[in-house]
Design a protein around this motif. Structure first.
Motif, short mmCIF file in Angstrom:
data_model
loop_
_atom_site.label_atom_id
_atom_site.label_comp_id
_atom_site.label_asym_id
_atom_site.label_seq_id
_atom_site.Cartn_x
_atom_site.Cartn_y
_atom_site.Cartn_z
N LEU A 1 -14.51 73.70 27.55
CA LEU A 1 -15.45 73.09 25.89
C LEU A 1 -16.22 74.02 26.45
O LEU A 1 -16.60 74.87 25.28
CB LEU A 1 -14.69 71.92 26.33
N LEU A 2 -17.44 74.17 27.04
CA LEU A 2 -18.50 74.49 26.72
C LEU A 2 -18.19 76.73 26.86
O LEU A 2 -18.05 77.12 26.21
CB LEU A 2 -19.38 74.59 28.58
N ASP A 3 -17.45 76.89 27.61
CA ASP A 3 -16.69 78.33 27.13
C ASP A 3 -16.63 78.86 26.13
O ASP A 3 -16.86 79.89 25.57
CB ASP A 3 -15.63 78.73 28.40
N ASP A 4 -15.68 78.08 25.51
CA ASP A 4 -15.69 78.49 23.69
C ASP A 4 -16.55 78.29 23.82
O ASP A 4 -16.52 78.88 22.08
CB ASP A 4 -14.61 76.86 23.34
N VAL A 5 -17.29 77.27 23.22
CA VAL A 5 -18.79 76.86 22.59
C VAL A 5 -19.69 78.08 22.53
O VAL A 5 -20.31 78.76 21.69
CB VAL A 5 -19.41 75.64 23.31
N ASN B 1 -19.26 73.89 18.57
CA ASN B 1 -19.55 72.71 18.77
C ASN B 1 -20.09 71.53 17.99
O ASN B 1 -21.31 71.40 17.21
CB ASN B 1 -20.66 73.31 19.47
N GLU B 2 -18.77 70.89 17.81
CA GLU B 2 -18.47 70.04 16.32
C GLU B 2 -17.90 69.30 17.24
O GLU B 2 -16.79 69.32 17.85
CB GLU B 2 -18.19 70.68 15.39
N ARG B 3 -18.01 67.59 17.56
CA ARG B 3 -17.30 66.66 17.63
C ARG B 3 -16.47 66.13 17.73
O ARG B 3 -15.09 66.34 18.39
CB ARG B 3 -17.92 65.74 17.52
#
Length: 453
Positions: A418-422, A429-431
């Protein structure tokens, strides 16, 4: 010359004088006032014995009664008051075995290190300058009181202090004093690593860190930092450099703020080059992996000189990344910040600029332009508040647990994905998006296998 003494210094001196004793401001504070600077502290010398000094003031600390020093506390300020003394033999090349108290100011002053530090002052008698300190200040000269070899035999640290003062004041070193330094430099081996580190730090964080060159020429660094000697004659035959590694290093220290962490980083950052240097078929020198080699050497030096762990860790991390050139895009900057650490990236930019400014003028323009664009990208990212670490993501491990995703390696892989995506797409970076993506990942065979391993 009249000196405006601080009110508390005047009070201490007048209290001592009212009891029939002599008292003067002495040493570095007098020197600094003569140079038009504000002293960082005020030391006082007196004919009063230390126990008499204690009787005269309500709040004192026994800083070093054996050597005649009492600290007088007034408000939030401390003032060292030391009885005139004559030093006995110096058995450890640092401290006298014994001292004899005296009522002679001249006897006290003549035991001091340099003429510019051997002046005293009070309002009754003005400046007492028995060894030409004011003249040496006018001529910008560091000169020992009396015979240089005697002063250095008494306290070998004075050998390095002479160079340190030359850096802080931008003064030259007197010929006889310099010759004694060259002759007696090996005696620095008797001095504790902590004291060497303190003097080295004061030198390189001064306005003239390039005066470390003087320490090299006089044989001082050969005793306290031989790794520096190894780079001073190391030529760099490639398009990026016109200076030896050592001269490049001195220039980088001149081009970075005078903060201990930053200056030590630049001092150490290329120490690994001699060990990794290779030469290609065209005679061009290369330094592959020199940052890693320099980091290893720097850690060894910092352990030897008893650095604190926090400083050592920050310096070694900066050295490890100093030669990196992140991709010149917002994503490239975000990934660099994540890799280097949000705490370290601003310092990396300063280190990078200093490193470039120590290179060949022919390559500086293009590299500085690159760095300027990187700084602009970083500023835009900060202003927008882009996520660059797990702690800034809008979902956490607890959120994933509540969604039924088990803790363990699989969850860690999901969070990092997920961090790599963001990092690529900060708008992700949206819940809602991240939770949906996490549930998709948790259902895949790959992540199930990771969770079972």
């Amino acid at each position: 010359m009249d000196i405006e003494l601080p009110s508390r210094v005047r009070k201490i001196i007048s209290t001592l004088e009212d009891q029939g004793y002599e008292a003067f401001a002495v040493g570095g504070c007098v020197r600094d006032v003569c140079l038009g600077k504000k002293p960082s502290d005020w030391d006082i010398t007196t004919s009063a014995p230390p126990l008499k000094v204690k009787e005269m003031f309500s709040h004192t600390v026994d800083t070093g009664l054996k050597h005649g020093t009492v600290t007088v506390v007034m408000g939030q300020e401390n003032f060292e008051v030391t009885t005139y003394r004559i030093d006995g033999a110096y058995e450890d090349m640092r401290h006298p075995k014994e001292v004899t108290f005296t009522t002679s100011l001249s006897e006290d002053l003549k035991r001091r290190d340099f003429t510019i530090n051997a002046m005293a002052y009070n309002e009754r008698q003005g400046i007492i300058d028995l060894f030409g300190g004011r003249e040496d200040l006018e001529h910008h000269l560091i000169r020992c009181v009396g015979e240089p070899e005697e002063r250095f035999h008494e306290d070998a640290l004075r050998i390095f202090r002479a160079v340190r003062f030359s850096a802080q004041l931008d003064f030259s070193i007197d010929g006889d004093t310099a010759e004694a330094i060259r002759k007696l430099a090996p005696e620095l081996g008797q001095i504790s690593p902590e004291r060497i580190r303190t003097e080295l730090e004061k030198l390189i964080t001064s306005d003239h860190p390039e005066r470390l060159r003087t320490a090299w020429k006089l044989g001082v660094t050969a005793q306290i930092l031989p790794e520096f000697d190894a780079i001073m004659t190391q030529v760099q035959n490639n398009a990026h450099h016109v200076y030896t590694v050592g001269e490049h290093t001195l220039r980088t220290m001149q081009n970075i703020p005078p903060e201990s962490i930053l200056r030590f980083t630049m001092l150490f950052h290329d120490f690994g080059k001699p060990a990794v240097q290779t030469v290609d078929e065209e005679g061009i020198y290369h330094y592959k992996n020199h940052a890693r080699a320099s980091e290893k050497i720097a850690v060894s030096i910092m352990k030897r000189l008893k650095f604190d762990n926090a400083s050592m860790n920050t310096i070694r991390r900066l050295i490890a990344i100093h030669s990196l050139y992140p991709e010149e895009t917002e994503e490239g900057v975000r990934r660099a910040v994540h890799k280097m650490g949000e705490d370290l990236f601003p310092a990396y930019l300063k280190v990078k600029r200093a490193d470039i400014l120590g290179q060949s003028p022919a390559v500086q323009s293009a590299k500085l332009a690159y760095l300027g664009r990187m700084e602009d990208l970083y500023a835009a990212i900060l202003k927008r508040g882009d996520c660059m670490s797990l702690k800034e993501m809008k979902v956490t491990g607890d959120d994933l647990k509540k969604a039924g995703i088990s803790a363990g390696p699989g969850m860690g892989r999901i969070l990092n994905t997920l961090l790599d995506d963001v990092l690529s797409m900060p708008e992700h970076n949206e819940r809602g998006y991240l939770m949906h993506r996490a549930e998709e990942l948790a259902g895949s065979a790959l992540y199930k296998a990771a969770g079972e391993s």
